[in-house]
Design a protein around this motif. Structure first.
Motif, PDB file in Angstrom:
ATOM      1  N   TYR A  54      70.095  25.557 -51.136  1.00  0.00           N
ATOM      2  CA  TYR A  54      71.405  26.166 -51.339  1.00  0.00           C
ATOM      3  C   TYR A  54      72.377  25.841 -50.214  1.00  0.00           C
ATOM      4  CZ  TYR A  54      74.956  29.814 -51.687  1.00  0.00           C
ATOM      5  OH  TYR A  54      76.144  30.476 -51.747  1.00  0.00           O
ATOM      6  N   PHE A  55      71.867  25.785 -48.962  1.00  0.00           N
ATOM      7  CA  PHE A  55      72.774  25.581 -47.838  1.00  0.00           C
ATOM      8  C   PHE A  55      73.418  24.202 -47.842  1.00  0.00           C
ATOM      9  CE2 PHE A  55      68.839  23.841 -46.187  1.00  0.00           C
ATOM     10  CZ  PHE A  55      69.258  22.768 -45.429  1.00  0.00           C
ATOM     11  N   LEU A  56      72.869  23.253 -48.636  1.00  0.00           N
ATOM     12  CA  LEU A  56      73.478  21.928 -48.712  1.00  0.00           C
ATOM     13  C   LEU A  56      74.677  21.880 -49.647  1.00  0.00           C
ATOM     14  CD1 LEU A  56      70.377  19.543 -48.781  1.00  0.00           C
ATOM     15  CD2 LEU A  56      71.894  20.052 -46.863  1.00  0.00           C
ATOM     16  N   ASP A  57      74.889  22.942 -50.446  1.00  0.00           N
ATOM     17  CA  ASP A  57      76.026  22.959 -51.368  1.00  0.00           C
ATOM     18  C   ASP A  57      77.340  22.745 -50.639  1.00  0.00           C
ATOM     19  OD1 ASP A  57      74.450  23.288 -53.537  1.00  0.00           O
ATOM     20  OD2 ASP A  57      74.950  25.384 -53.910  1.00  0.00           O
ATOM     21  N   ASP A  58      77.472  23.321 -49.458  1.00  0.00           N
ATOM     22  CA  ASP A  58      78.720  23.244 -48.708  1.00  0.00           C
ATOM     23  C   ASP A  58      78.549  22.485 -47.401  1.00  0.00           C
ATOM     24  OD1 ASP A  58      80.510  24.711 -50.456  1.00  0.00           O
ATOM     25  OD2 ASP A  58      79.318  26.477 -49.959  1.00  0.00           O
ATOM     26  N   LEU A  59      77.696  21.476 -47.413  1.00  0.00           N
ATOM     27  CA  LEU A  59      77.548  20.599 -46.254  1.00  0.00           C
ATOM     28  C   LEU A  59      78.654  19.552 -46.280  1.00  0.00           C
ATOM     29  CD1 LEU A  59      75.648  19.888 -43.826  1.00  0.00           C
ATOM     30  CD2 LEU A  59      74.632  18.174 -45.343  1.00  0.00           C
ATOM     31  N   MET A  60      79.297  19.334 -45.141  1.00  0.00           N
ATOM     32  CA  MET A  60      80.400  18.369 -45.120  1.00  0.00           C
ATOM     33  C   MET A  60      80.328  17.464 -43.903  1.00  0.00           C
ATOM     34  SD  MET A  60      83.748  20.648 -44.147  1.00  0.00           S
ATOM     35  CE  MET A  60      83.744  21.821 -42.794  1.00  0.00           C
ATOM     36  N   LEU A  61      80.875  16.283 -44.092  1.00  0.00           N
ATOM     37  CA  LEU A  61      81.059  15.321 -43.008  1.00  0.00           C
ATOM     38  C   LEU A  61      82.412  15.599 -42.372  1.00  0.00           C
ATOM     39  CD1 LEU A  61      80.046  12.709 -41.577  1.00  0.00           C
ATOM     40  CD2 LEU A  61      81.336  11.434 -43.301  1.00  0.00           C
ATOM     41  N   VAL A  62      82.428  15.707 -41.036  1.00  0.00           N
ATOM     42  CA  VAL A  62      83.640  16.095 -40.314  1.00  0.00           C
ATOM     43  C   VAL A  62      84.003  15.011 -39.309  1.00  0.00           C
ATOM     44  CG1 VAL A  62      84.700  17.816 -38.794  1.00  0.00           C
ATOM     45  CG2 VAL A  62      83.096  18.541 -40.552  1.00  0.00           C
ATOM     46  N   PHE A 220      92.638  20.754 -27.970  1.00  0.00           N
ATOM     47  CA  PHE A 220      93.300  21.071 -29.230  1.00  0.00           C
ATOM     48  C   PHE A 220      92.845  20.039 -30.264  1.00  0.00           C
ATOM     49  CE2 PHE A 220      96.002  22.424 -25.744  1.00  0.00           C
ATOM     50  CZ  PHE A 220      96.229  23.759 -26.048  1.00  0.00           C
ATOM     51  N   TYR A 221      92.356  20.514 -31.418  1.00  0.00           N
ATOM     52  CA  TYR A 221      91.722  19.649 -32.398  1.00  0.00           C
ATOM     53  C   TYR A 221      92.495  19.605 -33.715  1.00  0.00           C
ATOM     54  CZ  TYR A 221      87.398  19.759 -29.595  1.00  0.00           C
ATOM     55  OH  TYR A 221      86.468  19.638 -28.601  1.00  0.00           O
ATOM     56  N   ILE A 222      92.446  18.434 -34.337  1.00  0.00           N
ATOM     57  CA  ILE A 222      92.805  18.256 -35.743  1.00  0.00           C
ATOM     58  C   ILE A 222      91.572  17.669 -36.419  1.00  0.00           C
ATOM     59  CG2 ILE A 222      94.296  17.121 -37.422  1.00  0.00           C
ATOM     60  CD1 ILE A 222      96.455  16.960 -35.324  1.00  0.00           C
ATOM     61  N   ASP A 223      90.975  18.417 -37.353  1.00  0.00           N
ATOM     62  CA  ASP A 223      89.729  18.005 -37.988  1.00  0.00           C
ATOM     63  C   ASP A 223      89.928  17.791 -39.477  1.00  0.00           C
ATOM     64  OD1 ASP A 223      88.468  18.365 -35.544  1.00  0.00           O
ATOM     65  OD2 ASP A 223      87.941  20.453 -35.986  1.00  0.00           O
ATOM     66  N   PHE A 224      89.192  16.825 -40.022  1.00  0.00           N
ATOM     67  CA  PHE A 224      89.182  16.542 -41.452  1.00  0.00           C
ATOM     68  C   PHE A 224      87.735  16.531 -41.934  1.00  0.00           C
ATOM     69  CE2 PHE A 224      92.791  14.456 -39.487  1.00  0.00           C
ATOM     70  CZ  PHE A 224      93.857  14.840 -40.291  1.00  0.00           C
ATOM     71  N   GLY A 225      87.501  17.087 -43.115  1.00  0.00           N
ATOM     72  CA  GLY A 225      86.142  17.156 -43.634  1.00  0.00           C
ATOM     73  C   GLY A 225      86.072  16.816 -45.108  1.00  0.00           C
ATOM     74  N   TYR A 226      84.880  16.398 -45.526  1.00  0.00           N
ATOM     75  CA  TYR A 226      84.625  16.099 -46.939  1.00  0.00           C
ATOM     76  C   TYR A 226      83.268  16.692 -47.314  1.00  0.00           C
ATOM     77  CZ  TYR A 226      83.797  13.571 -51.271  1.00  0.00           C
ATOM     78  OH  TYR A 226      83.522  13.252 -52.577  1.00  0.00           O
ATOM     79  N   PHE A 227      83.235  17.539 -48.346  1.00  0.00           N
ATOM     80  CA  PHE A 227      82.002  18.163 -48.808  1.00  0.00           C
ATOM     81  C   PHE A 227      81.177  17.141 -49.589  1.00  0.00           C
ATOM     82  CE2 PHE A 227      84.837  21.768 -48.157  1.00  0.00           C
ATOM     83  CZ  PHE A 227      84.018  22.628 -47.446  1.00  0.00           C
TER      84      PHE A 227
END
Length: 234
Positions: A54-62, A220-227
């Protein structure tokens, strides 16, 4: 004899017609079987993905960019911020209707300059642990306020540039004096839509970077992610 030739010709045409019909039927049957196998393979693959924990459902590359430096340093007048980056994995687990627990691991660089001549690059393994809280949805974008902590271990450091010749009591940073561990707090705002994630955040470390100076790191960060697996969730 003429009638016999006509009969042979008719028989030949009939045989050719039967062969063509047979080939057409065989081709159609093969195509149907191939489509069925492809469908079964896709369904099997989807079942495998649905059977993931279940925990992999919302795993993302950041991935992200940052501007970092030292605060509360005795040398603050001679310091300037530098640019860095990060890449890693993060996951989240719902804790309620509007709250979420986040965890992750990043490889990141945080840099700063001294006297505008010497630049220091520090490499870290970061372990962010934080909570986020949903804000009112705006145009189908899920906005969240986030607050948490980040533990870091330094895995390397380098210096580019050379200190100019100056007074003997002039302070100089030295990568050999940099501490290996840090921890701190951060807060920020994130936005999420479908498989995509965006975040702005600020980090403040609580440990001194250099043993000879009291300054700690901030960024100070600007982050982008993809599930990665959300699209396969039922």
């Amino acid at each position: 004899m003429n009638d016999c030739n006509k009969l042979k010709l008719l028989t030949m045409k009939l045989n050719i017609f039967i062969v063509l019909i047979s080939l057409l039927f065989f081709t159609h049957s093969f195509a149907q079987e191939s489509d069925t196998l492809d469908l079964q393979e896709n369904q099997t693959e989807r079942k495998k993905l649905h059977s993931l924990p279940y925990f992999l459902d919302d795993l993302m590359l950041v991935g992200g960019l940052n501007r970092s430096g030292l605060y509360w340093s005795d040398q603050f007048r001679d310091l300037s911020y530098g640019s860095g980056a990060l890449i890693g994995l993060e996951g989240l687990i719902p804790m309620g209707k509007i709250s979420f627990f986040h965890y992750g691991m990043h490889y990141s660089t945080r840099n700063f300059s001294h006297l505008n001549q010497v630049t220091f690059r520090t490499n870290h393994l970061d372990f962010p642990i934080f909570a986020s809280f949903s804000l009112p949805e705006f145009r189908s974008i899920d906005w969240r306020f986030l607050l948490g902590t980040q533990l870091s271990t330094r895995v390397g450091a380098s210096q580019s540039g050379v200190y100019p010749v100056g007074p003997q009591d002039q302070f100089q940073f030295d990568t050999n004096d940099f501490k290996n561990f840090d921890g701190g707090m951060f807060f920020g705002l994130s936005a999420e839509k479908n498989d995509f994630y965006f975040r702005l955040r600020s980090y403040v470390g609580v440990n001194k970077l250099d043993r000879k100076d009291q300054g700690g790191m901030n960024a100070f960060y600007i982050d982008f992610g993809y599930f990665l697996f959300r699209r396969y969730r039922q």
